[in-house]
Write a protein that holds these residues in place. Structure first.
Motif, PDB file in Angstrom:
ATOM      1  N   GLU A 528       0.855  -1.191   0.000  1.00  0.00           N
ATOM      2  CA  GLU A 528       0.000   0.000   0.000  1.00  0.00           C
ATOM      3  C   GLU A 528       0.892   1.242   0.000  1.00  0.00           C
ATOM      4  OE1 GLU A 528      -0.317  -2.177   2.920  1.00  0.00           O
ATOM      5  OE2 GLU A 528      -1.358  -3.473   1.479  1.00  0.00           O
ATOM      6  N   TRP A 529       0.327   2.359  -0.434  1.00  0.00           N
ATOM      7  CA  TRP A 529       1.082   3.615  -0.496  1.00  0.00           C
ATOM      8  C   TRP A 529       1.510   4.063   0.905  1.00  0.00           C
ATOM      9  CZ3 TRP A 529       2.956   5.413  -4.876  1.00  0.00           C
ATOM     10  CH2 TRP A 529       2.294   5.135  -6.073  1.00  0.00           C
ATOM     11  N   GLU A 530       2.736   4.527   0.987  1.00  0.00           N
ATOM     12  CA  GLU A 530       3.254   5.159   2.206  1.00  0.00           C
ATOM     13  C   GLU A 530       3.663   6.575   1.805  1.00  0.00           C
ATOM     14  OE1 GLU A 530       4.194   3.350   5.227  1.00  0.00           O
ATOM     15  OE2 GLU A 530       3.186   1.585   4.382  1.00  0.00           O
ATOM     16  N   THR A 531       3.715   7.484   2.772  1.00  0.00           N
ATOM     17  CA  THR A 531       4.142   8.849   2.454  1.00  0.00           C
ATOM     18  C   THR A 531       5.289   9.264   3.365  1.00  0.00           C
ATOM     19  OG1 THR A 531       1.884   9.391   1.829  1.00  0.00           O
ATOM     20  CG2 THR A 531       3.371  11.253   2.152  1.00  0.00           C
ATOM     21  N   LEU A 532       6.303   9.838   2.740  1.00  0.00           N
ATOM     22  CA  LEU A 532       7.415  10.404   3.501  1.00  0.00           C
ATOM     23  C   LEU A 532       7.398  11.911   3.259  1.00  0.00           C
ATOM     24  CD1 LEU A 532      10.245   9.836   5.009  1.00  0.00           C
ATOM     25  CD2 LEU A 532      11.218  10.026   2.723  1.00  0.00           C
ATOM     26  N   THR A 533       7.409  12.684   4.342  1.00  0.00           N
ATOM     27  CA  THR A 533       7.396  14.139   4.182  1.00  0.00           C
ATOM     28  C   THR A 533       8.707  14.719   4.680  1.00  0.00           C
ATOM     29  OG1 THR A 533       5.013  14.105   4.518  1.00  0.00           O
ATOM     30  CG2 THR A 533       6.090  16.252   4.696  1.00  0.00           C
ATOM     31  N   LEU A 534       9.359  15.467   3.795  1.00  0.00           N
ATOM     32  CA  LEU A 534      10.644  16.096   4.161  1.00  0.00           C
ATOM     33  C   LEU A 534      10.445  17.570   4.502  1.00  0.00           C
ATOM     34  CD1 LEU A 534      11.868  13.468   2.988  1.00  0.00           C
ATOM     35  CD2 LEU A 534      13.623  14.907   1.938  1.00  0.00           C
ATOM     36  N   ASP A 535      11.497  18.208   5.075  1.00  0.00           N
ATOM     37  CA  ASP A 535      11.432  19.644   5.368  1.00  0.00           C
ATOM     38  C   ASP A 535      11.637  20.480   4.129  1.00  0.00           C
ATOM     39  OD1 ASP A 535      11.134  18.968   7.981  1.00  0.00           O
ATOM     40  OD2 ASP A 535      13.286  19.114   8.447  1.00  0.00           O
ATOM     41  N   GLU A 536      12.231  19.853   3.111  1.00  0.00           N
ATOM     42  CA  GLU A 536      12.522  20.619   1.886  1.00  0.00           C
ATOM     43  C   GLU A 536      11.866  19.925   0.699  1.00  0.00           C
ATOM     44  OE1 GLU A 536      16.755  20.323   1.273  1.00  0.00           O
ATOM     45  OE2 GLU A 536      16.718  18.163   1.542  1.00  0.00           O
ATOM     46  N   ASN A 537      11.817  20.628  -0.416  1.00  0.00           N
ATOM     47  CA  ASN A 537      11.273  20.029  -1.628  1.00  0.00           C
ATOM     48  C   ASN A 537      12.177  18.900  -2.119  1.00  0.00           C
ATOM     49  OD1 ASN A 537       8.920  21.424  -1.915  1.00  0.00           O
ATOM     50  ND2 ASN A 537       9.828  23.047  -3.195  1.00  0.00           N
ATOM     51  N   ILE A 538      11.555  17.880  -2.663  1.00  0.00           N
ATOM     52  CA  ILE A 538      12.331  16.743  -3.161  1.00  0.00           C
ATOM     53  C   ILE A 538      12.706  17.006  -4.616  1.00  0.00           C
ATOM     54  CG2 ILE A 538      12.285  14.261  -3.626  1.00  0.00           C
ATOM     55  CD1 ILE A 538      10.312  14.052  -1.243  1.00  0.00           C
ATOM     56  N   GLY A 539      14.013  17.177  -4.829  1.00  0.00           N
ATOM     57  CA  GLY A 539      14.492  17.475  -6.188  1.00  0.00           C
ATOM     58  C   GLY A 539      14.887  16.220  -6.937  1.00  0.00           C
ATOM     59  N   SER A 540      15.449  15.258  -6.200  1.00  0.00           N
ATOM     60  CA  SER A 540      15.895  14.052  -6.898  1.00  0.00           C
ATOM     61  C   SER A 540      15.708  12.827  -6.016  1.00  0.00           C
ATOM     62  CB  SER A 540      17.379  14.170  -7.260  1.00  0.00           C
ATOM     63  OG  SER A 540      18.157  14.152  -6.083  1.00  0.00           O
ATOM     64  N   LEU A 541      15.451  11.711  -6.666  1.00  0.00           N
ATOM     65  CA  LEU A 541      15.400  10.437  -5.956  1.00  0.00           C
ATOM     66  C   LEU A 541      16.150   9.410  -6.799  1.00  0.00           C
ATOM     67  CD1 LEU A 541      12.774   8.712  -3.919  1.00  0.00           C
ATOM     68  CD2 LEU A 541      13.598   7.482  -5.904  1.00  0.00           C
ATOM     69  N   GLU A 542      17.130   8.790  -6.169  1.00  0.00           N
ATOM     70  CA  GLU A 542      17.933   7.794  -6.874  1.00  0.00           C
ATOM     71  C   GLU A 542      17.868   6.491  -6.086  1.00  0.00           C
ATOM     72  OE1 GLU A 542      22.478   7.614  -8.028  1.00  0.00           O
ATOM     73  OE2 GLU A 542      21.689   9.683  -8.046  1.00  0.00           O
ATOM     74  N   ILE A 543      17.604   5.412  -6.798  1.00  0.00           N
ATOM     75  CA  ILE A 543      17.489   4.110  -6.122  1.00  0.00           C
ATOM     76  C   ILE A 543      18.825   3.395  -6.205  1.00  0.00           C
ATOM     77  CG2 ILE A 543      16.308   1.868  -6.180  1.00  0.00           C
ATOM     78  CD1 ILE A 543      13.973   3.545  -7.575  1.00  0.00           C
ATOM     79  N   ASP A 544      19.265   2.816  -5.088  1.00  0.00           N
ATOM     80  CA  ASP A 544      20.540   2.086  -5.045  1.00  0.00           C
ATOM     81  C   ASP A 544      20.535   0.979  -6.105  1.00  0.00           C
ATOM     82  OD1 ASP A 544      22.726   0.521  -4.464  1.00  0.00           O
ATOM     83  OD2 ASP A 544      22.462   0.646  -2.287  1.00  0.00           O
ATOM     84  N   ARG A 545      21.485   1.034  -7.015  1.00  0.00           N
ATOM     85  CA  ARG A 545      21.527   0.091  -8.145  1.00  0.00           C
ATOM     86  C   ARG A 545      21.824  -1.342  -7.694  1.00  0.00           C
ATOM     87  NH1 ARG A 545      27.328  -0.336 -10.839  1.00  0.00           N
ATOM     88  NH2 ARG A 545      28.516  -0.392  -8.917  1.00  0.00           N
ATOM     89  N   ASP A 546      22.274  -1.517  -6.473  1.00  0.00           N
ATOM     90  CA  ASP A 546      22.613  -2.855  -5.995  1.00  0.00           C
ATOM     91  C   ASP A 546      21.389  -3.754  -5.789  1.00  0.00           C
ATOM     92  OD1 ASP A 546      25.459  -2.679  -5.836  1.00  0.00           O
ATOM     93  OD2 ASP A 546      25.186  -1.293  -4.158  1.00  0.00           O
ATOM     94  N   PHE A 547      20.217  -3.125  -5.685  1.00  0.00           N
ATOM     95  CA  PHE A 547      18.993  -3.918  -5.501  1.00  0.00           C
ATOM     96  C   PHE A 547      18.459  -4.352  -6.859  1.00  0.00           C
ATOM     97  CE2 PHE A 547      19.507  -1.645  -1.656  1.00  0.00           C
ATOM     98  CZ  PHE A 547      18.884  -2.375  -0.660  1.00  0.00           C
ATOM     99  N   TYR A 548      18.163  -5.645  -6.980  1.00  0.00           N
ATOM    100  CA  TYR A 548      17.600  -6.123  -8.247  1.00  0.00           C
ATOM    101  C   TYR A 548      16.077  -5.945  -8.213  1.00  0.00           C
ATOM    102  CZ  TYR A 548      16.204  -9.015 -12.151  1.00  0.00           C
ATOM    103  OH  TYR A 548      15.629  -9.450 -13.319  1.00  0.00           O
ATOM    104  N   ILE A 549      15.653  -4.755  -8.657  1.00  0.00           N
ATOM    105  CA  ILE A 549      14.225  -4.397  -8.686  1.00  0.00           C
ATOM    106  C   ILE A 549      14.005  -3.542  -9.932  1.00  0.00           C
ATOM    107  CG2 ILE A 549      13.981  -4.319  -6.166  1.00  0.00           C
ATOM    108  CD1 ILE A 549      13.900  -1.078  -6.916  1.00  0.00           C
ATOM    109  N   SER A 550      12.778  -3.171 -10.199  1.00  0.00           N
ATOM    110  CA  SER A 550      12.559  -2.121 -11.201  1.00  0.00           C
ATOM    111  C   SER A 550      11.797  -0.989 -10.513  1.00  0.00           C
ATOM    112  CB  SER A 550      11.815  -2.657 -12.420  1.00  0.00           C
ATOM    113  OG  SER A 550      10.539  -3.050 -12.050  1.00  0.00           O
ATOM    114  N   SER A 551      11.737   0.149 -11.181  1.00  0.00           N
ATOM    115  CA  SER A 551      11.056   1.289 -10.562  1.00  0.00           C
ATOM    116  C   SER A 551      10.234   2.034 -11.599  1.00  0.00           C
ATOM    117  CB  SER A 551      12.075   2.230  -9.926  1.00  0.00           C
ATOM    118  OG  SER A 551      12.899   2.778 -10.928  1.00  0.00           O
TER     119      SER A 551
END
Ligand SMILES: [Zn+2]
Length: 554
Positions: A528-551
């Motif tokens: 299910e959807w989860e939400t993370l709220t930061l103090d600043e605007n989110i400019g970039s999100l990079e997923i660790d390439r070591d995990f074998y997943i897709s995004s």
């Protein structure tokens, strides 16, 4: 595999065509898809009542190989412990070889032939806990290997000087393609004598240590003794105009004899190229613990096909060059830093020969850990970055056509993805553990806990879950039992990041490491959807390439 899918795959992997031909051939041959199983598959792949009542203790395989006639004859003395009283014993031998006689206590026994299985009626009462033996005789022209080692049998080749160059290979197909045995993975013989009579000018190299050589007329019999439990497909004969050189390796278990048998003309090349073998031993003893067969020595034996993990006599045919037949399976350059066959096939001494699957459906235990060993070899000599580059690079070989686990009790292997998807699953697990020393202790622990044993997937899963302290049930279900690659879906909205897993099994909740605005942190997605709220605007999100997943950003 459908024709169209096969074409797409081949098109996508055009650059790696020559390598992939072997790889895809592997998936189609040894690891073929099969939906209908026959009575013969059940006889071969299950622990039938005619197998379950006795436990193998010792074999003496005593054969003559005539390369001119492509002919084998001889006998196997089968010693066993009675677990429960029963009077019928199943022995496997594949046509065109014929099982001609069976004897116990000097009496000839009745044999009922049923394809590859032969049911022998014993006359002596079989008392529990007694150790009995019988002799089975056979002869014929064994199936010739079509494309060894995948489509195996006996390779009747010649070297460049015109001498016979003969070798067996039978993974998947089964050892019963060239000798009579209890051809199921669950029951390994405790020790074995392999006596092979060949023309005088040739030599036979099998598993274990050479006990003696007998000159008989213009032939010689080589007697090789294996002290450790050995699986059927690990037993091998290699006959050629061999020369031998050796060294003593000072390893974790003391002095280990490293013995090399190569064709006479390749001696000088081999002396240089095989300098990698002690390097392999050092890296693998570090990652997996003590080499499991000090008693039997370590051998590398040249053969007329690519190679195979024959226990304590690993076979080699990679042409004295790095890579996989000179190619890099990862496309990163790292695959050319080592000889694929030396590293991969020797890696199997820990995963396949030490820890062996009970049912071939669980063959991922052999191939996933061993494919993973390739990047651990790189890790040991070139560091973590190199090892990650390599294993991630091999992802392009993953087909996601079928699950890694095959069907049980019918001698059926899972998808060829057990190699590189399996390796990437283990690489992902290393990230989750976040402690390389702990991960190394788990790999060593597997090899000591299941030392010289046959195991199930569940035993491996349970051991890793227990040692890590994580319940990895859904993790293994996802990667071993489905073709679904977990997909991280996420939405960025100002300071808010919404995320969830899709394409997952029920309750899959693997944490994942990401960098948000260049800051590393763990996310704990669920279905299910989860939400993370930061103090600043989110400019970039990079997923660790070591995990074998897709995004998927939505
Ligand atoms: Zn392998």
């Amino acid at each position: 595999m459908s024709k169209s899918k096969q074409m797409i795959i081949r098109f996508r992997l055009l650059f790696l065509y020559s390598i992939l031909f072997s790889f895809v051939a592997h998936s189609q041959g040894l690891l073929q898809e099969k939906n209908h199983f026959t009575r013969q598959d059940t006889l071969r792949g299950s622990i039938t009542p005619e197998r379950a009542w006795w436990d193998l203790t010792y074999y003496h395989l005593d054969i003559t190989v005539n390369p001119d006639k492509k002919y084998i004859f001889g006998k196997n003395t089968i010693q066993y412990k009675v677990l429960e009283p029963y009077s019928i014993m199943q022995i496997d031998l594949q046509p065109p070889l014929t099982l001609t006689r069976a004897l116990q206590d000097g009496k000839e026994l009745q044999i009922k032939h049923d394809g590859n299985a032969h049911f022998i009626t014993l006359e002596t009462p079989q008392e529990p806990n007694t150790v009995n033996s019988l002799e089975v005789y056979y002869d014929g022209h064994p199936r010739e290997a079509v494309r060894a080692p995948w489509d195996g049998g006996i390779s009747w080749d010649k070297d460049i000087n015109g001498n016979h160059f003969v070798a067996s290979s039978c993974q998947g197909l089964g050892a019963s393609v060239w000798w009579p045995c209890k051809d199921h993975m669950y029951d390994e013989v405790d020790s074995m004598l392999i006596s092979v009579n060949v023309p005088s000018k040739l030599m036979n190299v099998s598993n274990g240590r050479l006990r003696k050589v007998e000159q008989i007329g213009d032939t010689k019999t080589y007697h090789w003794f294996v002290k450790s439990p050995i699986n059927n497909y690990g037993v091998n004969i290699n006959i050629g105009d061999y020369v031998n050189f050796s060294e003593v390796y000072d390893g974790q278990g003391g002095n280990l004899l490293m013995d090399y048998y190569v064709l006479k003309d390749n001696l000088e090349k081999a002396k240089v190229h095989f300098k990698e073998v002690p390097k392999m031993m050092e890296a693998f003893e570090h990652w997996f613990g003590q080499y499991p067969f000090y008693a039997d020595s370590f051998k590398l034996v040249e053969v007329p096909y690519l190679g195979m993990e024959h226990q304590s006599s690993v076979t080699y045919g990679n042409g004295y060059q790095n890579g996989y037949r000179g190619n890099d399976l990862s496309g990163t350059g790292w695959g050319l830093k080592f000889d694929f066959i030396i590293i991969h096939e020797a890696g199997h001494e820990w995963f396949a020969n030490n820890i062996t699957n009970k049912d071939i459906a669980d063959m991922w235990i052999h191939e996933s850990f061993t494919s993973y060993s390739e990047n651990l070899f790189l890790d040991y000599y070139y560091g973590k970055q190199a090892s990650a580059d390599y294993v991630i690079g091999t992802r392009k070989n993953i087909l996601n056509d079928r699950p890694l686990i095959g069907f049980y009790n019918v001698n059926h292997e899972g998808s060829g993805d057990m190699y590189y998807k399996g390796a990437n699953m283990l690489h992902t697990l290393r990230q989750l553990i976040e402690d390389d020393e702990k991960w190394r202790k788990i790999l060593i622990g597997l090899n000591t806990t299941f030392y010289h044993q046959t195991v199930t997937t569940k035993q491996i899963e349970d051991y890793i879950s227990k040692q890590t302290g994580y319940d990895l049930t859904e993790f293994f279900d996802q990667y071993l039992r489905t073709t679904m690659i977990p997909t991280l879906e996420y939405k960025i909205d100002g300071k808010n990041l919404k995320y969830r897993w899709t394409n997952i099994v029920d309750k899959f909740d693997m944490p994942i490491e990401v960098s948000i605005n260049k800051n590393k942190q763990w996310l704990y997605p669920k279905g299910e959807w989860e939400t993370l709220t930061l103090d600043e605007n989110i400019g970039s999100l990079e997923i660790d390439r070591d995990f074998y997943i897709s995004s998927k950003k939505i």
